[in-house]
Design a protein around this motif. Structure first.
Motif, PDB file in Angstrom:
ATOM      1  N   GLY A  10       0.684  -0.927  -0.156  1.00 30.11           N
ATOM      2  CA  GLY A  10       0.134  -0.329   0.259  1.00 30.11           C
ATOM      3  C   GLY A  10       0.890   1.214  -0.218  1.00 30.11           C
ATOM      4  O   GLY A  10       0.336   2.466  -0.423  1.00 30.11           O
ATOM      5  N   SER A  11       2.061   0.909   0.175  1.00 35.26           N
ATOM      6  CA  SER A  11       2.934   2.004   0.841  1.00 35.26           C
ATOM      7  C   SER A  11       4.225   2.093  -0.200  1.00 35.26           C
ATOM      8  O   SER A  11       4.759   3.558  -1.182  1.00 35.26           O
ATOM      9  CB  SER A  11       3.581   2.923   2.005  1.00 35.26           C
ATOM     10  N   GLY A  12       4.843   1.168  -0.791  1.00 39.07           N
ATOM     11  CA  GLY A  12       5.657   0.592  -1.705  1.00 39.07           C
ATOM     12  C   GLY A  12       5.702  -0.711  -2.446  1.00 39.07           C
ATOM     13  O   GLY A  12       4.764  -1.420  -2.577  1.00 39.07           O
ATOM     14  N   ILE A  13       6.389  -0.090  -3.389  1.00 37.14           N
ATOM     15  CA  ILE A  13       6.428  -0.754  -4.354  1.00 37.14           C
ATOM     16  C   ILE A  13       8.602  -2.052  -4.428  1.00 37.14           C
ATOM     17  O   ILE A  13       8.872  -0.632  -5.259  1.00 37.14           O
ATOM     18  CB  ILE A  13       5.692  -0.947  -5.717  1.00 37.14           C
ATOM     19  N   LYS A  14       9.132  -2.648  -4.279  1.00 38.74           N
ATOM     20  CA  LYS A  14      10.054  -2.992  -3.668  1.00 38.74           C
ATOM     21  C   LYS A  14      10.190  -4.377  -4.161  1.00 38.74           C
ATOM     22  O   LYS A  14       9.402  -5.201  -4.456  1.00 38.74           O
ATOM     23  CB  LYS A  14      10.246  -3.162  -2.211  1.00 38.74           C
ATOM     24  N   ALA A  26      19.381 -11.506  -4.328  1.00 40.66           N
ATOM     25  CA  ALA A  26      20.740 -10.942  -4.690  1.00 40.66           C
ATOM     26  C   ALA A  26      21.471 -10.164  -4.599  1.00 40.66           C
ATOM     27  O   ALA A  26      22.601 -10.168  -4.921  1.00 40.66           O
ATOM     28  CB  ALA A  26      20.695 -11.717  -5.782  1.00 40.66           C
ATOM     29  N   GLN A  27      20.677  -9.080  -4.812  1.00 42.30           N
ATOM     30  CA  GLN A  27      21.120  -7.732  -4.398  1.00 42.30           C
ATOM     31  C   GLN A  27      20.300  -7.026  -3.744  1.00 42.30           C
ATOM     32  O   GLN A  27      19.644  -7.157  -3.389  1.00 42.30           O
ATOM     33  CB  GLN A  27      20.950  -7.619  -6.215  1.00 42.30           C
ATOM     34  N   GLU A  28      21.409  -6.022  -3.327  1.00 41.01           N
ATOM     35  CA  GLU A  28      19.997  -4.933  -2.633  1.00 41.01           C
ATOM     36  C   GLU A  28      18.480  -4.025  -3.339  1.00 41.01           C
ATOM     37  O   GLU A  28      18.830  -4.143  -4.240  1.00 41.01           O
ATOM     38  CB  GLU A  28      20.830  -3.857  -2.312  1.00 41.01           C
ATOM     39  N   ARG A  29      17.793  -4.627  -2.492  1.00 42.28           N
ATOM     40  CA  ARG A  29      16.444  -4.202  -3.411  1.00 42.28           C
ATOM     41  C   ARG A  29      16.010  -2.393  -3.634  1.00 42.28           C
ATOM     42  O   ARG A  29      16.685  -1.457  -2.847  1.00 42.28           O
ATOM     43  CB  ARG A  29      15.427  -4.446  -2.368  1.00 42.28           C
ATOM     44  N   HIS A  30      15.444  -2.630  -4.367  1.00 42.46           N
ATOM     45  CA  HIS A  30      14.917  -1.401  -5.062  1.00 42.46           C
ATOM     46  C   HIS A  30      13.527  -0.714  -4.907  1.00 42.46           C
ATOM     47  O   HIS A  30      12.629  -2.138  -5.056  1.00 42.46           O
ATOM     48  CB  HIS A  30      15.642  -1.229  -6.358  1.00 42.46           C
ATOM     49  N   LYS A  31      12.863   0.315  -4.077  1.00 42.26           N
ATOM     50  CA  LYS A  31      11.789   0.745  -4.036  1.00 42.26           C
ATOM     51  C   LYS A  31      11.672   1.854  -4.620  1.00 42.26           C
ATOM     52  O   LYS A  31      11.796   3.352  -5.012  1.00 42.26           O
ATOM     53  CB  LYS A  31      11.743   1.128  -2.753  1.00 42.26           C
ATOM     54  N   VAL A  32       9.996   2.097  -4.994  1.00 46.64           N
ATOM     55  CA  VAL A  32       9.162   3.708  -5.966  1.00 46.64           C
ATOM     56  C   VAL A  32       7.695   3.376  -4.423  1.00 46.64           C
ATOM     57  O   VAL A  32       7.910   1.908  -4.059  1.00 46.64           O
ATOM     58  CB  VAL A  32       9.282   2.991  -6.694  1.00 46.64           C
ATOM     59  N   SER A  42      -0.732   2.601 -12.822  1.00 45.28           N
ATOM     60  CA  SER A  42       0.004   3.574 -12.221  1.00 45.28           C
ATOM     61  C   SER A  42       0.996   2.328 -11.423  1.00 45.28           C
ATOM     62  O   SER A  42       1.761   2.935 -11.612  1.00 45.28           O
ATOM     63  CB  SER A  42      -0.347   4.382 -11.419  1.00 45.28           C
ATOM     64  N   VAL A  43       0.013   1.194 -10.929  1.00 48.44           N
ATOM     65  CA  VAL A  43       0.669   0.681 -10.096  1.00 48.44           C
ATOM     66  C   VAL A  43       2.016  -0.553 -11.193  1.00 48.44           C
ATOM     67  O   VAL A  43       3.401  -0.533 -11.127  1.00 48.44           O
ATOM     68  CB  VAL A  43      -0.048  -0.975  -9.470  1.00 48.44           C
ATOM     69  N   ALA A  44       1.267  -0.597 -12.038  1.00 46.41           N
ATOM     70  CA  ALA A  44       2.197  -1.294 -13.445  1.00 46.41           C
ATOM     71  C   ALA A  44       3.432  -0.375 -13.361  1.00 46.41           C
ATOM     72  O   ALA A  44       4.382  -1.178 -14.373  1.00 46.41           O
ATOM     73  CB  ALA A  44       1.267  -1.700 -14.881  1.00 46.41           C
ATOM     74  N   ASP A  45       2.924   0.455 -13.478  1.00 44.61           N
ATOM     75  CA  ASP A  45       4.461   1.829 -14.205  1.00 44.61           C
ATOM     76  C   ASP A  45       5.253   1.123 -13.335  1.00 44.61           C
ATOM     77  O   ASP A  45       6.451   1.430 -13.615  1.00 44.61           O
ATOM     78  CB  ASP A  45       3.820   2.924 -14.311  1.00 44.61           C
ATOM     79  N   GLY A  46       4.842   1.578 -11.943  1.00 41.24           N
ATOM     80  CA  GLY A  46       6.058   1.294 -10.621  1.00 41.24           C
ATOM     81  C   GLY A  46       6.906  -0.301 -11.159  1.00 41.24           C
ATOM     82  O   GLY A  46       7.949   0.220 -10.647  1.00 41.24           O
TER      83      GLY A  46
END
Length: 247
Positions: A10-14, A26-32, A42-46
């Protein structure tokens, strides 16, 4: 083996590539940040932003904060836009990711699968319930290691409200509750779930699991063992990748 896992909240896509032999990133996660309103487009874009960050070109497992059937179809959308309901999420995400193979699973179910394989639930028999305390409350119920999917116990009624409206991490932040006051709410919720399911173990996941020492000591009167998730807030990412391999 590495598979990409991505957790929609609900607050982030990681997300990040996951080492499935170790059950870890395996790598540091990325979050938007999750867009508002959190519509399918909009979520698919994220999601695309996170996957593109790693230049990933293989299978992708994604979690979704709601009921998911058949690895694709969205049935509920409590903490994202209601336009998600009846969406074919697998097709939506696959098309946005240029045709990559995609699997979609309930977010708490994914976290639970990861914790049962690599974390606090490993080798545990009987009834185990993972609860993710975040924007809402997600749940994953296991009986002798077998998942009962899409349980959505965060929507049990507690004092006339959806439980997640009173006992989620977001409720603590919105109402500026002390950790002790919030722990008493969580205790009432756990007591209700325990009355219904009599689990041997509660695993508390979500971002708040990193701060379990602030609230777990204040929870009393619960017969089941209560432990924080070992994979903490990465459990959903790991579980999503695991489900992608199973599919």
């Amino acid at each position: 083996m590495q598979i990409f896992g991505l957790d929609i909240g609900g607050s982030g896509i990681k997300g990040a590539p996951v080492d499935l032999d170790k059950g870890d990133l395996a790598q540091e996660r990325h979050k938007v940040l999750t867009p508002h309103p959190a519509t399918p487009d909009s979520v698919a874009d994220g999601v695309k932003q996170v996957v593109d960050h790693f230049g990933w070109s293989g299978p992708v497992g994604l979690t979704f904060p709601g009921v998911v059937t058949g690895g694709s179809h969205i049935r509920t959308a409590a903490n994202v836009d209601k336009s998600w309901i009846d969406t074919d999420a697998r097709t939506l995400f696959s098309e946005r990711l240029g045709g990559l193979p995609v699997t979609v699973v309930n977010d708490a179910d994914a976290a639970g699968v990861a914790e049962m394989s690599f974390g606090a639930g490993k080798d545990r028999k009987g009834t185990v319930i993972l609860l993710t305390l975040g924007t809402g409350i997600g749940s994953a119920v296991f009986v002798d290691g077998v998942l009962v999917p899409n349980t959505e116990l965060g929507h049990l009624e507690l004092h006339g409200h959806d439980a997640e409206k009173k006992a989620s991490s977001k409720a603590r932040e919105d109402e500026e509750l002390t950790w002790e006051h919030w722990a008493h709410r969580v205790q009432k919720y756990l007591a209700h779930v325990e009355m219904l399911f009599s689990p041997e173990l509660f695993i508390i996941g979500g971002g708040v699991s990193r701060k379990s020492q602030k609230f777990l000591p204040h929870i009393e009167g619960i017969k089941a063992e209560i432990v924080p998730a070992q994979l903490q807030n990465n459990a959903g990412i790991v579980g999503a990748a695991m489900r992608a391999v199973q599919e």
